[in-house]
Design a protein around this motif. Structure first.
Motif, short mmCIF file in Angstrom:
data_model
loop_
_atom_site.label_atom_id
_atom_site.label_comp_id
_atom_site.label_asym_id
_atom_site.label_seq_id
_atom_site.Cartn_x
_atom_site.Cartn_y
_atom_site.Cartn_z
N SER A 194 51.35 61.88 -77.25
CA SER A 194 51.14 60.57 -77.88
C SER A 194 49.65 60.26 -77.92
O SER A 194 48.88 60.71 -77.08
CB SER A 194 51.87 59.49 -77.08
OG SER A 194 51.54 58.20 -77.54
N ASN A 195 49.25 59.47 -78.90
CA ASN A 195 47.90 58.93 -78.97
C ASN A 195 47.83 57.50 -78.46
O ASN A 195 46.76 56.89 -78.43
CB ASN A 195 47.37 58.99 -80.40
CG ASN A 195 46.86 60.37 -80.78
OD1 ASN A 195 46.41 61.12 -79.94
ND2 ASN A 195 46.94 60.71 -82.06
N ALA A 196 48.98 56.94 -78.09
CA ALA A 196 49.05 55.53 -77.70
C ALA A 196 49.40 55.40 -76.22
O ALA A 196 50.56 55.19 -75.85
CB ALA A 196 50.08 54.80 -78.56
N ARG A 197 48.39 55.58 -75.36
CA ARG A 197 48.55 55.38 -73.93
C ARG A 197 47.36 54.58 -73.40
O ARG A 197 46.40 54.33 -74.14
CB ARG A 197 48.67 56.71 -73.19
CG ARG A 197 49.80 57.63 -73.69
CD ARG A 197 50.00 58.80 -72.74
NE ARG A 197 50.79 59.87 -73.32
CZ ARG A 197 52.12 59.91 -73.39
NH1 ARG A 197 52.82 58.89 -72.91
NH2 ARG A 197 52.76 60.94 -73.92
N LEU A 199 44.13 65.96 -84.88
CA LEU A 199 44.63 65.42 -83.61
C LEU A 199 44.90 63.92 -83.71
O LEU A 199 45.80 63.40 -83.05
CB LEU A 199 43.61 65.68 -82.50
CG LEU A 199 43.61 67.07 -81.87
CD1 LEU A 199 42.45 67.20 -80.88
CD2 LEU A 199 44.94 67.35 -81.18
N ASP A 200 44.12 63.24 -84.53
CA ASP A 200 44.36 61.80 -84.73
C ASP A 200 45.69 61.57 -85.43
O ASP A 200 46.40 60.62 -85.13
CB ASP A 200 43.20 61.20 -85.53
CG ASP A 200 43.32 59.69 -85.67
OD1 ASP A 200 43.30 59.00 -84.64
OD2 ASP A 200 43.45 59.21 -86.82
N ARG A 201 46.01 62.46 -86.37
CA ARG A 201 47.29 62.34 -87.09
C ARG A 201 48.47 62.81 -86.25
O ARG A 201 49.54 62.20 -86.26
CB ARG A 201 47.24 63.14 -88.39
CG ARG A 201 46.29 62.61 -89.44
CD ARG A 201 46.50 63.32 -90.77
NE ARG A 201 46.29 64.76 -90.65
CZ ARG A 201 45.12 65.37 -90.87
NH1 ARG A 201 44.06 64.65 -91.21
NH2 ARG A 201 45.02 66.68 -90.75
N LYS A 202 48.28 63.92 -85.53
CA LYS A 202 49.37 64.52 -84.79
C LYS A 202 48.86 64.99 -83.42
O LYS A 202 48.21 66.02 -83.31
CB LYS A 202 49.94 65.73 -85.56
CG LYS A 202 51.17 66.35 -84.91
CD LYS A 202 51.70 67.49 -85.75
CE LYS A 202 52.93 68.12 -85.10
NZ LYS A 202 53.45 69.26 -85.91
N PRO A 203 49.15 64.21 -82.37
CA PRO A 203 48.62 64.56 -81.04
C PRO A 203 49.23 65.86 -80.51
O PRO A 203 50.33 66.27 -80.91
CB PRO A 203 49.04 63.37 -80.17
CG PRO A 203 50.22 62.79 -80.87
CD PRO A 203 49.97 62.99 -82.34
N ARG A 204 48.49 66.50 -79.60
CA ARG A 204 48.93 67.73 -78.96
C ARG A 204 48.69 67.64 -77.47
O ARG A 204 47.82 66.89 -77.01
CB ARG A 204 48.15 68.95 -79.51
CG ARG A 204 48.39 69.24 -80.96
CD ARG A 204 47.48 70.38 -81.43
NE ARG A 204 47.72 71.60 -80.67
CZ ARG A 204 46.96 72.69 -80.76
NH1 ARG A 204 45.90 72.69 -81.56
NH2 ARG A 204 47.24 73.76 -80.05
#
Length: 321
Positions: free
Chosen positions: A89-92, A245-250
């Motif tokens: 996730s990018n939202a933590r 990475l901004d579009r699809k986190p890894r």
């Protein structure tokens, strides 16, 4: 007849031993995964359940090899299904220094780069956070350097790429773990989806000074011997990786998706013939790899190249842009 029965019995013991080994390995992996991924109030319960299941399966399926195999497959399927539900996730609630990954708008040779980190570090815990949007021009790119930072074991280093421009600015890229505020780095945790991957872009006075002066690491700069068009393509590849990475986190992965393997993958986009090598994984030896392939200077012995590459600590470095 007796020998045939004895031979069958021997094979059964071997297969049973292999099966027990598989159960042991699967249990060990599951326990580690539960340790790093179970919510704290339930962690002990889930770990105890996993241990109890691993003990119960051989006992309850004794003398019934087909059932034993079926139960093991079912248990593995349940673990695999649970593992697949753990998504990046990018939202933590991120730690301040990795709160923003780099993104960019690319308009021909004009690069509008967002989230360029320019912190003023005082100690590891005290700093003045600053995130900027900077504009660069590919036509002004004059250098690309590999920066290697060693903090303990000389075989393990953090690797960065610094791009220099004709106006004196440097833009440094670093693939790092993206920690939440309560987390600390763990090599083992990096195998078990503990951290996301973030691509940081920063000023040298931030990201290099942090390592030389604040952390006291041994930091070295190795100018890369690559063509101008390759350096430009590598810079664009980094910016595109940040956008991806901004579009699809890894997830960060200690072996396969770390600071050095990211560099290698991006380099292969620019120059597909770059050979794989164990020194890409044992990152402290990456300069040896570059020296062997003449990607850094080779006019003097490697040890002399390494000696001259070391970046001095402040005050000489603190004001460098």
């Amino acid at each position: 007849m007796f020998r045939m029965v004895e031979r069958k019995s021997g094979w059964r013991r071997v297969l049973y031993g292999v099966w027990l080994g598989a159960v042991g390995l699967a249990t060990a992996w599951t326990l580690m995964a539960l340790w790093y991924q179970s919510p704290l109030p339930w962690r002990s319960l889930w770990i105890a359940t996993a241990i109890g299941t691993a003990i119960a399966i051989p006992i309850l399926t004794r003398g019934r090899p087909r059932l034993r195999f079926a139960v093991l497959l079912a248990a593995l399927a349940i673990v695999a299904l649970w593992w697949s539900t753990i998504r990046p996730s990018n939202a933590r609630d991120w730690a301040t220094d990795v709160a923003h990954g780099v993104t960019a708008e690319i308009h021909g040779s004009r690069l509008v780069v967002s989230n360029v980190r320019d912190f003023q570090w005082r100690t590891r815990q005290t700093f003045e956070p600053r995130w900027r949007t900077e504009v660069y021009d590919l036509d002004d790119l004059v250098s690309a350097d590999l920066i290697s930072s060693v903090w303990s074991n000389p075989a393990i280093a953090h690797t960065l790429i610094s791009f220099g421009f004709s106006d004196g600015r440097h833009l440094v890229f670093s693939a790092e773990i993206r920690r939440e505020r309560h987390e600390v780095f763990s090599e083992v945790g990096g195998f078990f989806k503990e951290f996301e991957l973030v691509l940081i872009a920063a000023e040298e006075r931030d990201i290099v000074r942090l390592r030389t002066d604040v952390r006291g690491e041994t930091v070295s700069r190795f100018p890369l011997r690559i063509a101008t068009d390759q350096a430009r393509a590598l810079l664009v590849a980094y910016l595109e990786a940040g956008n991806a990475l901004d579009r699809k986190p890894r997830f960060y992965q200690t072996i396969t998706t770390n600071c050095t393997t990211v560099i290698f993958r991006l380099a292969r986009l620019v120059q597909p013939g770059v050979p794989a090598d164990w020194r890409i994984l044992i990152s402290g030896y990456l300069p040896d790899y570059l020296y062997q392939h003449a990607m850094i200077r080779t006019d003097v012995p490697l040890e002399e190249v390494k000696r001259q590459a070391v970046i001095p600590h402040s005050p000489a470095w603190a004001g460098h842009d």
